[in-house]
Design a protein around this motif. Structure first.
Motif, short mmCIF file in Angstrom:
data_model
loop_
_atom_site.label_atom_id
_atom_site.label_comp_id
_atom_site.label_asym_id
_atom_site.label_seq_id
_atom_site.Cartn_x
_atom_site.Cartn_y
_atom_site.Cartn_z
N TYR A 184 -16.22 13.90 21.21
CA TYR A 184 -15.26 14.75 20.88
C TYR A 184 -13.68 14.61 21.36
CZ TYR A 184 -19.99 16.43 23.53
OH TYR A 184 -21.20 16.79 22.89
N ALA A 185 -13.56 16.01 20.34
CA ALA A 185 -11.73 15.75 20.93
C ALA A 185 -11.27 17.78 21.55
CB ALA A 185 -11.34 16.59 19.64
N LEU A 186 -10.45 17.71 22.27
CA LEU A 186 -10.02 18.25 23.29
C LEU A 186 -8.43 19.22 22.12
CD1 LEU A 186 -10.50 18.93 26.06
CD2 LEU A 186 -8.74 18.04 26.59
N HIS A 187 -8.79 20.01 22.53
CA HIS A 187 -7.79 20.59 21.18
C HIS A 187 -7.35 22.81 22.73
CE1 HIS A 187 -9.14 19.74 16.89
NE2 HIS A 187 -10.48 19.52 17.66
N TYR A 188 -6.14 23.19 21.99
CA TYR A 188 -5.91 23.33 22.94
C TYR A 188 -5.98 24.56 22.94
CZ TYR A 188 -0.71 20.99 23.62
OH TYR A 188 -0.46 20.60 24.52
N SER A 189 -6.94 25.45 22.06
CA SER A 189 -7.31 26.53 22.38
C SER A 189 -8.54 26.59 21.15
CB SER A 189 -6.67 27.86 21.75
OG SER A 189 -6.04 27.96 20.26
N PRO A 190 -9.87 27.20 20.34
CA PRO A 190 -10.52 26.96 19.08
C PRO A 190 -9.73 27.35 18.36
CG PRO A 190 -11.38 28.77 20.99
CD PRO A 190 -10.45 28.36 21.40
N PHE A 191 -8.76 27.49 17.91
CA PHE A 191 -7.96 27.99 16.73
C PHE A 191 -6.48 27.02 16.38
CE2 PHE A 191 -9.10 32.57 18.84
CZ PHE A 191 -9.77 33.05 18.27
N TRP A 192 -6.98 25.90 17.32
CA TRP A 192 -5.76 24.94 17.61
C TRP A 192 -6.36 23.83 16.24
CZ3 TRP A 192 -1.07 24.82 18.64
CH2 TRP A 192 0.12 24.30 18.96
N LEU A 193 -5.81 23.50 14.96
CA LEU A 193 -6.40 22.03 14.03
C LEU A 193 -6.14 20.91 14.92
CD1 LEU A 193 -6.27 23.84 10.72
CD2 LEU A 193 -8.11 24.34 12.16
N GLU A 194 -4.97 20.79 15.03
CA GLU A 194 -5.03 18.92 15.91
C GLU A 194 -5.61 19.63 17.12
OE1 GLU A 194 -0.88 16.84 16.58
OE2 GLU A 194 -0.65 18.44 15.26
N SER A 195 -6.14 17.99 16.92
CA SER A 195 -6.95 17.59 18.10
C SER A 195 -5.26 17.34 19.50
CB SER A 195 -7.81 16.40 18.21
OG SER A 195 -7.58 15.96 17.18
N LEU A 196 -5.85 16.73 20.51
CA LEU A 196 -4.87 16.10 21.31
C LEU A 196 -4.90 14.70 21.38
CD1 LEU A 196 -4.93 18.91 23.74
CD2 LEU A 196 -3.04 18.54 22.56
N ASN A 197 -3.70 13.54 21.96
CA ASN A 197 -4.36 12.36 21.47
C ASN A 197 -4.81 11.64 22.78
OD1 ASN A 197 -3.08 9.61 21.65
ND2 ASN A 197 -1.24 10.09 22.10
N ALA A 198 -5.45 11.16 22.75
CA ALA A 198 -6.36 10.56 24.00
C ALA A 198 -5.77 9.86 25.04
CB ALA A 198 -7.96 10.01 23.38
N ASN A 199 -4.35 8.93 24.76
CA ASN A 199 -3.70 8.57 25.92
C ASN A 199 -2.61 9.80 26.52
OD1 ASN A 199 -5.47 6.41 25.16
ND2 ASN A 199 -4.00 5.93 23.42
N GLU A 200 -2.39 11.03 25.89
CA GLU A 200 -1.90 11.46 26.28
C GLU A 200 -2.26 11.86 27.96
OE1 GLU A 200 2.46 14.24 26.38
OE2 GLU A 200 1.45 12.93 24.77
N LYS A 201 -0.84 11.90 28.98
CA LYS A 201 -1.25 12.48 29.98
C LYS A 201 -1.03 14.05 30.65
CE LYS A 201 0.85 8.32 32.68
NZ LYS A 201 0.51 8.34 33.98
N LEU A 202 -2.13 14.42 31.06
CA LEU A 202 -2.41 15.79 31.90
C LEU A 202 -0.79 16.44 31.60
CD1 LEU A 202 -5.53 16.24 32.83
CD2 LEU A 202 -5.17 16.38 30.82
N LYS A 203 0.08 16.05 32.48
CA LYS A 203 1.31 16.96 33.15
C LYS A 203 2.45 17.07 31.89
CE LYS A 203 3.92 12.77 34.82
NZ LYS A 203 3.94 12.14 35.75
#
Length: 167
Positions: free
Chosen positions: A107-126
């Motif tokens: 699975y990949a996490l995105h800001y929204s369903p329309f955001w094509l680039e997935s977020l970096n898995a090592n990025e902190k939530l803050k």
């Protein structure tokens, strides 16, 4: 129409309040410990150094689901931790549709369903700047496509994989 209880009315008189009443109202703030000349000490929990979020509420909408999953997580956790927690809560609540893949690596996490680039898995939530995310499955790899082709050879109807029936 008569009421069973008599109506009570406040009696208004033209007499000013008594002297003892006036003295009591003046002494009340002093007796309570308030002093207008002295500043109140600030409580220790209002230090700006000690103010830090310990948990944040994050909404994660999973692909093809009706509503978001609410996850209570530390802001120091990473995106991969959020994916694991969101999938665990989704399965724990027995939401539908059931997920075929339960491994967070798929699975990949995105800001929204329309955001094509997935977020970096090592990025902190803050550091992300948002508390609403969209979780979708990663596109299939070549190895999984070859596994599906091998499965179609073993089945009784190998060509049915490629046939699209009109509805």
């Amino acid at each position: 129409m008569s009421f069973p209880f008599p109506r009570h009315r406040r009696k208004v008189s033209g007499n000013p309040p008594s002297a003892s009443h006036r003295q009591h109202s003046v002494l009340a703030p002093l007796c309570a410990g308030f002093s207008l000349n002295l500043p109140l000490p600030s409580p220790p929990f209002l230090n700006t150094d000690s103010l830090r979020l310990t948990k944040v509420l994050v909404n994660v909408t999973i692909e093809n689901s009706l509503g978001p999953v609410q996850v209570l997580i530390s802001p120091d956790d990473t995106v991969s931790d959020l994916i694991k927690a969101a999938l665990a809560i989704y399965n724990q609540e027995k939401r539908r549709p059931f997920l075929n893949l339960k491994d967070p690596k798929h699975y990949a996490l995105h800001y929204s369903p329309f955001w094509l680039e997935s977020l970096n898995a090592n990025e902190k939530l803050k550091n992300l700047g948002s508390r609403n995310f969209f979780l979708c499955s990663k596109p299939s790899t070549a190895s999984s496509c070859s596994e599906q082709a091998n499965m179609s050879k073993d089945s009784a109807f190998p060509l049915m994989l490629f046939v699209h029936l009109p509805l």
